[in-house]
Design an enzyme around this catalytic site. Sequence first.
Site, PDB file in Angstrom:
ATOM      1  N   PHE A 112      31.335  25.750   9.092  1.00 28.53           N
ATOM      2  CA  PHE A 112      31.988  26.537   8.032  1.00 28.53           C
ATOM      3  C   PHE A 112      31.060  27.512   7.330  1.00 28.53           C
ATOM      4  O   PHE A 112      31.519  28.438   6.669  1.00 28.53           O
ATOM      5  CB  PHE A 112      32.678  25.593   7.032  1.00 28.53           C
ATOM      6  CG  PHE A 112      31.997  25.452   5.710  1.00 28.53           C
ATOM      7  CD1 PHE A 112      30.913  24.602   5.550  1.00 28.53           C
ATOM      8  CD2 PHE A 112      32.436  26.160   4.610  1.00 28.53           C
ATOM      9  CE1 PHE A 112      30.294  24.461   4.320  1.00 28.53           C
ATOM     10  CE2 PHE A 112      31.817  26.034   3.382  1.00 28.53           C
ATOM     11  CZ  PHE A 112      30.746  25.185   3.241  1.00 28.53           C
ATOM     12  N   LYS A 113      29.744  27.353   7.494  1.00 28.52           N
ATOM     13  CA  LYS A 113      28.811  28.294   6.871  1.00 28.52           C
ATOM     14  C   LYS A 113      29.097  29.741   7.304  1.00 28.52           C
ATOM     15  O   LYS A 113      28.783  30.682   6.595  1.00 28.52           O
ATOM     16  CB  LYS A 113      27.363  27.939   7.235  1.00 28.52           C
ATOM     17  CG  LYS A 113      26.911  26.535   6.860  1.00 28.52           C
ATOM     18  CD  LYS A 113      26.661  26.391   5.373  1.00 28.52           C
ATOM     19  CE  LYS A 113      25.971  25.079   5.016  1.00 28.52           C
ATOM     20  NZ  LYS A 113      26.819  23.884   5.157  1.00 28.52           N
ATOM     21  N   ASP A 114      29.700  29.894   8.495  1.00 26.92           N
ATOM     22  CA  ASP A 114      30.040  31.240   8.972  1.00 26.92           C
ATOM     23  C   ASP A 114      31.008  31.966   8.042  1.00 26.92           C
ATOM     24  O   ASP A 114      30.986  33.190   7.964  1.00 26.92           O
ATOM     25  CB  ASP A 114      30.713  31.158  10.358  1.00 26.92           C
ATOM     26  CG  ASP A 114      29.737  30.739  11.446  1.00 26.92           C
ATOM     27  OD1 ASP A 114      28.533  31.035  11.324  1.00 26.92           O
ATOM     28  OD2 ASP A 114      30.193  30.120  12.433  1.00 26.92           O
ATOM     29  N   LEU A 117      28.554  33.368   5.634  1.00 26.12           N
ATOM     30  CA  LEU A 117      27.382  34.077   6.149  1.00 26.12           C
ATOM     31  C   LEU A 117      27.721  35.211   7.111  1.00 26.12           C
ATOM     32  O   LEU A 117      26.845  35.991   7.471  1.00 26.12           O
ATOM     33  CB  LEU A 117      26.397  33.090   6.774  1.00 26.12           C
ATOM     34  CG  LEU A 117      25.555  32.371   5.704  1.00 26.12           C
ATOM     35  CD1 LEU A 117      24.853  31.151   6.268  1.00 26.12           C
ATOM     36  CD2 LEU A 117      24.539  33.331   5.079  1.00 26.12           C
TER      37      LEU A 117
END
Length: 493
Positions: A112-114, A117
């Site tokens: 989920f960092k995408d 980011l």
Amino acid sequence: MNYQSTRGKSGESLSAAQIIKQGLALDGGLFIPDEIPTLTQEEIKTLCALSYPERAATILAKYLTDYTYDELLADCRAAYCEESFPGGAAPIVKAKDGIYSLELWHGPTAAFKDMALQIMPRLLSRALTKTGEERTALILVATSGDTGKAALEGYKDTPKIKIMVFYPVDGVSRVQKMQMATQTGDNVNVTAIYGNFDDAQTGVKKIFSDNDAVAYLNDKGYFFSSANSINWGRLAPQIVYYVSAYCDMLNSGEIKMGEKINVCVPTGNFGNIFAAYLAKLMGLPLGKLVCASNQNNILTDFLNTGKYDRNRDFHCTMSPSMDILISSNLERLLALSAGKEATATYMQDLAEKGVYEVSADIKAKIDENFCGYCADENETAAIIKKYFEEYGYLADTHTSVALCAAEKYIAETGDKTPMVVASTASPYKFAADVCASLGLEKPEDDLDALDMLVNATNTEIPYPLRGIAERQVRFNETVKAEDMLAAVKAYID
Ligand SMILES: *Cc1c(COP(=O)(O)O)cnc(C)c1O
């Protein structure tokens, strides 16, 4: 709209572009907006007909008021394009009756960092222009796995920005190591260090505060910047998917306008769940925000007792992105609930004694919106197995912690409000532990677990992880922690 420190001591009042470039406030606090913008039901109705990038631009425009809508729309279209998020950025899937999975892992690194980011580098790039910055930003990241890869993918080939990632040589999984070592892009560097994550983190912090290093960089036309989750540029984009999930549930007829939904979030640094809280404050009809923790259940204890106490053992679990004892973004909730002066005192207590306690009044305020539940390793594994075998839904280890917390909440309260669980990683990212949870024999090599999971579950490997074993390794250097600065200098020379 301007932003101020959660600790209220630095007197800063800065624009969005300024704080995205700066990251942390000068008094060590985190930036929060002066006021929370509103989202009316009329607006939600309008958003229902729009694409994810358009929804994102609309929400971001309410916070980043020194960016134009057209700039934000262009950035959101590029960030959440079909190529990066095939099939859409944040699809919602019914896992079982009453429980929905908001899948935030369809991006380039399968976690989920995408969601943040992929857009944040574009926001930083514009911030450099808007603030008249002529130097190149050098982003330094210490990572225990997910953040490093997501930051590399987000920042690769961004003009005026370089990125360097440090990871503990034995502290990340095989899949994660391969993901980073094979990173493409002309402005990236990946270096392993001998030591653990804390050594990497301490090393990066030391470089940031080393005046000689800062001066050296300045002479070469660079300045340091960071990409961690306390930056508002990472937080604001996370508000969007809660609004988008509500729109999607309206569109599919699961709920009616104005009807509440609950949210359950697998939590580490408290960034994701805090974004849900902001969506609620804006006017999105959210009910309870359930904070899910693994065996490192410091947040469960805090929400139950009002006391935050980091004097406890640290556990390495199969949901490593939630293995955390200092949950930085909680500071933002404290500032909104107890005010800046009290927050400064809590943070001082935390730094000096490792513990702080909020008053009964403040706790009651937090209780109106939040509650906490945790899952141990056995419960996490059992939920993976149960959801796959009984409902045909395959969850990763982090999502499974949240599914377990959601079930505990529902069993304890009898609350029948539809529950949306934030699903934060593809099961393939943690394939070995998912295989073991399903009762398969854990393979010797993590990479073999990918095919094993395909065969056992008849699901597909997400595109970022396909063929990973065959990719060319570009970075294989390992340095001592005390040589990190030398590695930075060697990289920019
Ligand atoms: C980072 C991460 C989390 C924790 O999110 P926070 O915003 O830090 O609370 C949970 N799951 C996965 C897979 C992550 O990568």
